[in-house]
Design a protein around this motif. Structure first.
Motif, short mmCIF file in Angstrom:
data_model
loop_
_atom_site.label_atom_id
_atom_site.label_comp_id
_atom_site.label_asym_id
_atom_site.label_seq_id
_atom_site.Cartn_x
_atom_site.Cartn_y
_atom_site.Cartn_z
N LYS A 179 1.51 3.49 -10.69
CA LYS A 179 2.72 2.73 -10.37
C LYS A 179 3.28 3.11 -9.01
CE LYS A 179 4.37 1.40 -14.88
NZ LYS A 179 5.49 1.35 -15.80
N ARG A 180 3.21 4.37 -8.64
CA ARG A 180 3.77 4.82 -7.35
C ARG A 180 2.98 4.26 -6.17
NH1 ARG A 180 1.03 9.39 -5.11
NH2 ARG A 180 -0.54 10.15 -6.57
N ASP A 181 1.73 3.88 -6.40
CA ASP A 181 0.88 3.37 -5.32
C ASP A 181 0.99 1.85 -5.13
OD1 ASP A 181 -0.06 5.91 -4.75
OD2 ASP A 181 -1.81 5.71 -6.06
N ARG A 182 1.53 1.15 -6.09
CA ARG A 182 1.54 -0.32 -6.04
C ARG A 182 2.42 -0.90 -4.93
NH1 ARG A 182 1.90 -1.42 -12.50
NH2 ARG A 182 -0.02 -0.31 -13.00
N ASN A 183 3.36 -0.12 -4.44
CA ASN A 183 4.25 -0.60 -3.38
C ASN A 183 3.81 -0.18 -1.99
OD1 ASN A 183 6.00 -2.01 -5.06
ND2 ASN A 183 7.14 -0.17 -5.55
N LEU A 184 2.64 0.43 -1.88
CA LEU A 184 2.11 0.80 -0.57
C LEU A 184 1.78 -0.45 0.23
CD1 LEU A 184 -0.32 3.71 -1.55
CD2 LEU A 184 1.81 3.93 -0.27
N PRO A 185 1.73 -0.35 1.57
CA PRO A 185 1.28 -1.50 2.37
C PRO A 185 -0.12 -1.92 1.96
CG PRO A 185 2.11 0.26 3.77
CD PRO A 185 2.05 0.80 2.39
N ILE A 186 -0.38 -3.23 2.00
CA ILE A 186 -1.68 -3.76 1.58
C ILE A 186 -2.42 -4.31 2.79
CG2 ILE A 186 -2.85 -5.49 0.16
CD1 ILE A 186 -0.48 -5.32 -1.76
N TYR A 187 -3.69 -3.97 2.88
CA TYR A 187 -4.56 -4.50 3.92
C TYR A 187 -5.73 -5.20 3.25
CZ TYR A 187 -2.08 -1.90 7.52
OH TYR A 187 -1.13 -1.44 8.37
N ILE A 188 -6.01 -6.42 3.69
CA ILE A 188 -7.16 -7.16 3.19
C ILE A 188 -8.13 -7.31 4.35
CG2 ILE A 188 -8.00 -9.33 2.20
CD1 ILE A 188 -5.27 -9.67 0.89
N ASN A 189 -9.29 -6.68 4.23
CA ASN A 189 -10.28 -6.65 5.32
C ASN A 189 -9.62 -6.24 6.64
OD1 ASN A 189 -12.30 -7.35 3.58
ND2 ASN A 189 -12.43 -9.46 4.24
N SER A 190 -8.86 -5.18 6.62
CA SER A 190 -8.19 -4.57 7.79
C SER A 190 -7.05 -5.40 8.36
CB SER A 190 -9.19 -4.26 8.89
OG SER A 190 -10.16 -3.35 8.43
N GLU A 191 -6.65 -6.48 7.70
CA GLU A 191 -5.51 -7.29 8.14
C GLU A 191 -4.33 -7.01 7.21
OE1 GLU A 191 -5.27 -9.41 10.78
OE2 GLU A 191 -7.30 -8.82 11.34
N LYS A 192 -3.18 -6.62 7.81
CA LYS A 192 -2.02 -6.28 6.99
C LYS A 192 -1.46 -7.52 6.31
CE LYS A 192 2.16 -3.59 6.90
NZ LYS A 192 3.00 -2.63 7.62
N LEU A 193 -1.20 -7.38 5.04
CA LEU A 193 -0.62 -8.44 4.23
C LEU A 193 0.90 -8.36 4.39
CD1 LEU A 193 -1.12 -10.68 2.16
CD2 LEU A 193 -0.96 -8.96 0.39
N ILE A 194 1.49 -9.37 4.98
CA ILE A 194 2.93 -9.38 5.24
C ILE A 194 3.70 -9.87 4.02
CG2 ILE A 194 4.75 -10.26 6.76
CD1 ILE A 194 2.72 -8.43 8.17
#
Length: 177
Positions: A125-140
């Protein structure tokens, strides 16, 4: 045959055409000099900003507001049908969201789409709010993200930065080519 509409859509979204009058047509041959026209003529196609700001509503398997990141993760072979509708045809069904038209895509029955919540469900649960990158592109924007299960290679929490990603901890989603 199904690739033709996708290619057409790609060229519409990626196109930016412009033309200008060439000097060759405005040259005084006797004096070998350029004649300045009274008014310059410039023909321009729509800008990318205008296309993005006025993008159509994408509907995939009756999911409205389908995010374009998820759209790019769909394998063209998984598309059963694709239809383009004008606002007048779909205004009763989708309302003002469809004012720029609708691109409706139906995927084959064996294609399973996962929401971002479902995809990240196995993480702590603590990791679910981390920034997300899909194929090195940040998910805004996390809204409307659906990914084809067959296209997901891995979902991992990265503990250190990389060449392309400078954050210490982030979720890295790799998609198959």
């Amino acid at each position: 045959m199904k690739l033709i509409p996708l290619l057409f859509l790609f060229f519409i979204l990626a196109g930016n055409a412009s033309a200008q009058i060439s000097d060759a047509f405005n040259r005084d041959l006797e004096k070998n000099r350029v004649i300045k026209p009274e008014k310059s003529i410039r023909i321009c196609g729509p800008s990318r900003a205008g296309i993005i700001a006025n993008s159509p509503l994408y509907v995939v398997n009756d999911i409205e507001d389908f995010n374009l990141i998820g759209f790019s993760a769909i394998d063209p072979k998984d598309i059963e049908s694709m239809n383009v509708f004008k606002y007048a045809e779909v205004k009763d069904k989708y309302g003002d969201k469809a004012k720029n038209g609708v691109i409706a895509i139906k995927l084959k029955k064996n294609v399973k789409l996962l929401t971002l919540d479902k995809l990240l469900g196995k993480l702590k649960k603590r990791d679910r709010n981390l920034p997300i990158y899909i194929n090195s592109e940040k998910l805004i924007n996390r809204d409307g993200i659906y990914l084809s299960q067959a296209k997901i290679e891995s979902v991992k929490v990265a503990e250190k930065s990389s060449d392309k990603i400078k954050e210490e901890r982030y979720i890295n989603i790799l998609l198959k080519p």
